[in-house]
Design a protein around this motif. Structure first.
Motif, PDB file in Angstrom:
ATOM      1  N   VAL A  55       0.876  -1.168   0.000  1.00 38.42           N
ATOM      2  CA  VAL A  55       0.000   0.000   0.000  1.00 38.42           C
ATOM      3  C   VAL A  55       0.918   1.224   0.000  1.00 38.42           C
ATOM      4  CG1 VAL A  55      -1.805   1.280   1.216  1.00 38.42           C
ATOM      5  CG2 VAL A  55      -1.843  -1.226   1.198  1.00 38.42           C
ATOM      6  N   HIS A  56       0.707   2.111  -0.983  1.00 40.72           N
ATOM      7  CA  HIS A  56       1.553   3.294  -1.167  1.00 40.72           C
ATOM      8  C   HIS A  56       0.752   4.563  -0.906  1.00 40.72           C
ATOM      9  CE1 HIS A  56       4.559   0.919  -3.524  1.00 40.72           C
ATOM     10  NE2 HIS A  56       3.481   0.238  -3.866  1.00 40.72           N
TER      11      HIS A  56
ATOM     12  N   GLN B 189       7.522   7.867   9.735  1.00 46.00           N
ATOM     13  CA  GLN B 189       6.408   8.002  10.669  1.00 46.00           C
ATOM     14  C   GLN B 189       5.616   6.707  10.843  1.00 46.00           C
ATOM     15  OE1 GLN B 189       4.166  11.364   9.219  1.00 46.00           O
ATOM     16  NE2 GLN B 189       5.663  12.819   9.981  1.00 46.00           N
ATOM     17  N   VAL B 190       5.938   5.667  10.106  1.00 53.39           N
ATOM     18  CA  VAL B 190       5.218   4.391  10.223  1.00 53.39           C
ATOM     19  C   VAL B 190       5.803   3.625  11.404  1.00 53.39           C
ATOM     20  CG1 VAL B 190       4.660   2.204   9.108  1.00 53.39           C
ATOM     21  CG2 VAL B 190       4.762   4.311   7.748  1.00 53.39           C
ATOM     22  N   ARG B 191       4.957   3.360  12.383  1.00 55.30           N
ATOM     23  CA  ARG B 191       5.404   2.629  13.562  1.00 55.30           C
ATOM     24  C   ARG B 191       4.212   1.959  14.237  1.00 55.30           C
ATOM     25  NH1 ARG B 191       3.769   5.829  17.725  1.00 55.30           N
ATOM     26  NH2 ARG B 191       3.518   8.017  17.244  1.00 55.30           N
ATOM     27  N   ILE B 192       4.489   0.888  14.931  1.00 56.13           N
ATOM     28  CA  ILE B 192       3.451   0.230  15.730  1.00 56.13           C
ATOM     29  C   ILE B 192       3.227   1.062  16.985  1.00 56.13           C
ATOM     30  CG2 ILE B 192       2.891  -1.779  17.148  1.00 56.13           C
ATOM     31  CD1 ILE B 192       4.218  -3.527  15.134  1.00 56.13           C
ATOM     32  N   ARG B 193       1.983   1.366  17.251  1.00 56.27           N
ATOM     33  CA  ARG B 193       1.624   2.079  18.475  1.00 56.27           C
ATOM     34  C   ARG B 193       1.189   1.072  19.523  1.00 56.27           C
ATOM     35  NH1 ARG B 193      -2.812   6.157  17.221  1.00 56.27           N
ATOM     36  NH2 ARG B 193      -2.594   6.449  19.449  1.00 56.27           N
ATOM     37  N   ARG B 194       1.255   1.462  20.737  1.00 52.87           N
ATOM     38  CA  ARG B 194       0.785   0.645  21.868  1.00 52.87           C
ATOM     39  C   ARG B 194      -0.333   1.419  22.569  1.00 52.87           C
ATOM     40  NH1 ARG B 194       2.832  -3.924  20.145  1.00 52.87           N
ATOM     41  NH2 ARG B 194       5.079  -3.853  19.933  1.00 52.87           N
ATOM     42  N   PRO B 195      -1.537   1.409  21.975  1.00 51.38           N
ATOM     43  CA  PRO B 195      -2.620   2.215  22.548  1.00 51.38           C
ATOM     44  C   PRO B 195      -3.131   1.637  23.867  1.00 51.38           C
ATOM     45  CG  PRO B 195      -3.450   0.856  20.777  1.00 51.38           C
ATOM     46  CD  PRO B 195      -1.957   0.657  20.808  1.00 51.38           C
ATOM     47  N   ASP B 196      -3.652   2.538  24.678  1.00 49.81           N
ATOM     48  CA  ASP B 196      -4.333   2.116  25.906  1.00 49.81           C
ATOM     49  C   ASP B 196      -5.658   1.463  25.521  1.00 49.81           C
ATOM     50  OD1 ASP B 196      -2.374   3.174  27.589  1.00 49.81           O
ATOM     51  OD2 ASP B 196      -3.332   5.150  27.579  1.00 49.81           O
ATOM     52  N   ALA B 197      -6.219   0.708  26.436  1.00 49.03           N
ATOM     53  CA  ALA B 197      -7.496   0.040  26.174  1.00 49.03           C
ATOM     54  C   ALA B 197      -8.599   1.033  25.825  1.00 49.03           C
ATOM     55  CB  ALA B 197      -7.903  -0.796  27.381  1.00 49.03           C
TER      56      ALA B 197
ATOM     57  N   TRP C 240       5.895  -7.899   7.844  1.00 50.65           N
ATOM     58  CA  TRP C 240       5.470  -6.642   7.273  1.00 50.65           C
ATOM     59  C   TRP C 240       6.663  -5.696   7.309  1.00 50.65           C
ATOM     60  CZ3 TRP C 240       5.300  -1.842   9.645  1.00 50.65           C
ATOM     61  CH2 TRP C 240       5.485  -1.827  11.018  1.00 50.65           C
ATOM     62  N   SER C 241       6.592  -4.675   6.477  1.00 48.39           N
ATOM     63  CA  SER C 241       7.668  -3.696   6.445  1.00 48.39           C
ATOM     64  C   SER C 241       7.125  -2.364   5.959  1.00 48.39           C
ATOM     65  CB  SER C 241       8.802  -4.164   5.525  1.00 48.39           C
ATOM     66  OG  SER C 241       8.350  -4.238   4.183  1.00 48.39           O
ATOM     67  N   ALA C 242       7.905  -1.331   6.189  1.00 40.28           N
ATOM     68  CA  ALA C 242       7.568   0.004   5.712  1.00 40.28           C
ATOM     69  C   ALA C 242       8.852   0.656   5.221  1.00 40.28           C
ATOM     70  CB  ALA C 242       6.941   0.834   6.815  1.00 40.28           C
ATOM     71  N   GLY C 243       8.717   1.473   4.213  1.00 36.21           N
ATOM     72  CA  GLY C 243       9.873   2.176   3.681  1.00 36.21           C
ATOM     73  C   GLY C 243       9.450   3.101   2.569  1.00 36.21           C
ATOM     74  N   PRO C 244      10.423   3.628   1.859  1.00 34.36           N
ATOM     75  CA  PRO C 244      10.111   4.533   0.757  1.00 34.36           C
ATOM     76  C   PRO C 244       9.374   3.813  -0.374  1.00 34.36           C
ATOM     77  CG  PRO C 244      12.415   4.712   1.400  1.00 34.36           C
ATOM     78  CD  PRO C 244      11.854   3.519   2.108  1.00 34.36           C
ATOM     79  N   SER C 245       8.420   4.494  -0.962  1.00 37.59           N
ATOM     80  CA  SER C 245       7.673   3.969  -2.113  1.00 37.59           C
ATOM     81  C   SER C 245       8.376   4.372  -3.404  1.00 37.59           C
ATOM     82  CB  SER C 245       6.254   4.533  -2.105  1.00 37.59           C
ATOM     83  OG  SER C 245       5.605   4.286  -3.334  1.00 37.59           O
TER      84      SER C 245
END
Length: 127
Positions: free
Chosen positions: A71-72, A79-87, A105-110
Motif C-alpha cells: 500500500v503506497h 512516521q510508520v510505527r506500531i503504536r501501543r494504545p491504551d485500552a 510486514w515492512s515500511a519504507g520509501p515507495s
C-alpha cells in the motif's frame, strides 16, 4: 488499484481484493488479508499528505507460495510505527493487527514517492 484518499476507498479496496483474489483460490484467509488491507488503506488515507492531489495505490502479487501486498501513499516512511494504545484509545491498532496476522510486514520509501507499507503471507498458495 489506485484510490482517492477518502474514507470510502477503504471499502472499495476490500471489494477489489476479494473480487480479484478469489479466482486464484489462495490457501490463506482472504478475510485476514482484507482486514490488513483495510487497516493499511485507512492509515494511508489518514496519514498520507502532499501539496498536490494524490492517490493511494494497492498492489498485490504472488511470489512462489507467498502473497505480497503493498500500500503506497505520499506520507513519510519514518512516521510508520506500531503504536501501543491504551485500552480506552479508539485508534492505533492497525499495524498491531498486521503484525499479528501476517508472516512479516515492512515500511519504507515507495517507488512512487512517499511511503510503502507491505505485508507477506507465506503459504498462500501450495505448489
Amino acid at each position: 488499484m489506485t484510490l482517492y484518499p477518502v474514507p470510502e476507498s477503504v471499502a472499495r479496496a476490500r471489494r477489489w481484493f476479494r473480487k480479484f483474489i478469489s479466482p486464484y483460490a489462495p490457501a490463506c484467509s482472504i478475510d485476514d488479508c482484507v482486514l490488513m488491507i483495510s487497516e493499511l488503506v485507512t492509515n494511508a488515507v489518514l496519514y498520507g499528505e502532499a501539496e498536490d492531489s494524490w492517490r493511494v495505490r494497492v498492489e498485490w502479487w504472488r511470489v512462489g507460495e507467498s502473497l505480497l501486498v503493498d500500500v503506497h501513499n505520499p506520507g513519510f516512511p519514518a512516521q510508520v510505527r506500531i503504536r501501543r494504545p491504551d485500552a480506552s484509545d479508539a485508534h492505533g491498532r492497525g499495524l498491531l493487527l498486521v503484525d499479528a496476522l501476517s508472516d512479516s510486514w515492512s515500511a519504507g520509501p515507495s517507488r512512487f514517492g512517499g511511503t510503502r507499507v507491505s505485508f507477506r503471507i507465506d503459504g498462500a498458495w501450495k505448489r
